[in-house]
Design a protein around this motif. Sequence first.
Motif, PDB file in Angstrom:
ATOM      1  N   THR A  85     -14.915  -6.926  18.919  1.00  0.00           N
ATOM      2  CA  THR A  85     -15.642  -7.980  18.194  1.00  0.00           C
ATOM      3  C   THR A  85     -16.122  -9.092  19.123  1.00  0.00           C
ATOM      4  O   THR A  85     -17.246  -9.559  19.024  1.00  0.00           O
ATOM      5  CB  THR A  85     -14.735  -8.603  17.088  1.00  0.00           C
ATOM      6  OG1 THR A  85     -14.170  -7.546  16.361  1.00  0.00           O
ATOM      7  CG2 THR A  85     -15.544  -9.492  16.164  1.00  0.00           C
ATOM      8  N   ASP A  88     -18.845  -9.530  24.995  1.00  0.00           N
ATOM      9  CA  ASP A  88     -20.173 -10.069  25.331  1.00  0.00           C
ATOM     10  C   ASP A  88     -20.461  -9.771  26.797  1.00  0.00           C
ATOM     11  O   ASP A  88     -19.752  -8.973  27.414  1.00  0.00           O
ATOM     12  CB  ASP A  88     -20.255 -11.570  25.015  1.00  0.00           C
ATOM     13  CG  ASP A  88     -19.234 -12.383  25.804  1.00  0.00           C
ATOM     14  OD1 ASP A  88     -18.732 -11.872  26.825  1.00  0.00           O
ATOM     15  OD2 ASP A  88     -18.930 -13.507  25.393  1.00  0.00           O
ATOM     16  N   GLU A 124     -25.087  -2.803  23.070  1.00  0.00           N
ATOM     17  CA  GLU A 124     -25.746  -3.916  22.358  1.00  0.00           C
ATOM     18  C   GLU A 124     -25.044  -5.229  22.638  1.00  0.00           C
ATOM     19  O   GLU A 124     -25.665  -6.219  23.007  1.00  0.00           O
ATOM     20  CB  GLU A 124     -25.736  -3.667  20.835  1.00  0.00           C
ATOM     21  CG  GLU A 124     -26.740  -2.642  20.361  1.00  0.00           C
ATOM     22  CD  GLU A 124     -28.189  -3.065  20.521  1.00  0.00           C
ATOM     23  OE1 GLU A 124     -28.446  -4.272  20.653  1.00  0.00           O
ATOM     24  OE2 GLU A 124     -29.061  -2.180  20.542  1.00  0.00           O
ATOM     25  N   LYS A 125     -23.710  -5.240  22.451  1.00  0.00           N
ATOM     26  CA  LYS A 125     -22.970  -6.499  22.537  1.00  0.00           C
ATOM     27  C   LYS A 125     -22.979  -7.096  23.944  1.00  0.00           C
ATOM     28  O   LYS A 125     -22.924  -8.304  24.103  1.00  0.00           O
ATOM     29  CB  LYS A 125     -21.528  -6.301  22.041  1.00  0.00           C
ATOM     30  CG  LYS A 125     -21.437  -6.164  20.519  1.00  0.00           C
ATOM     31  CD  LYS A 125     -20.028  -6.007  20.040  1.00  0.00           C
ATOM     32  CE  LYS A 125     -19.342  -7.295  19.755  1.00  0.00           C
ATOM     33  NZ  LYS A 125     -19.770  -8.095  18.645  1.00  0.00           N
TER      34      LYS A 125
END
Length: 215
Positions: A85, A88, A124-125
């Motif tokens: 979650t 990044d 993506e993240k």
Amino acid sequence: MIKGVIFDLDGVLVSTDELHYAAWSQLAKMIGITEFNREDNQRQKGVSRMESLEIVLEKGEKCYSDAEKVLLANMKNDIYVNLLTDLDQEAVLPGAVEILMRLKKLEIKIGIGSVSKNTPIILEKTGLITYIDEVSCGLDITNSKPDPEVFLVAANKLGLQPKECLVIEDSKAGIIAARAAEMRSLAVGPEHKKLDADYCSESLSNELDWNLLLG
Ligand code: B16
Ligand code: MG
């Protein structure tokens, strides 16, 4: 002459290998296995979720049915996805973005060859997706590394012959897969010297001889 570089994901471009270890350790404790350690985790690198589960279960006494094993693998994946979650661009390993930018400038095609079914979300993240031409991952294949399938699918998507591809890997299973695909290989990471690749380097942030690697 190398026209494409195929990157493994976990442990090469991103530090998600630590999150896999944390998730498997948590699952092991939940089912009463206290002996699961980093050495076991080393053997999980590059192999599928179900094969990784078997490595955890070796450390316990209990036998599980196939249906129970699927539930356990799903439990681990839920823990892992939860840990993703907060992922990044800080999870991108040192030197990775510089190399991706350099390859782009050299007009070398860039592929991903990862057995992880979570590859799309990780790309993506972390923002890495912007550098990638083609992705071959656990969602595209039936056989995980050391089978060459994931790299052959990547080469095919890139429109290249295997001999035109260089694979960058951090796992034993991955280097065996690259050899089986008849691709050149560069090993990186803590085990780089032990992996029997064509070339090796401790990290992507070390100076690499691109004339040699791509020539
Ligand atoms: P998932 P790679 C591999 O990724 C990991 O190294 C390995 O430890 C993991 O079991 C496998 O992905 C499956 O991952 O559970 O997310 O589908 O090294 O091939 O990028
Ligand atoms: Mg890896």
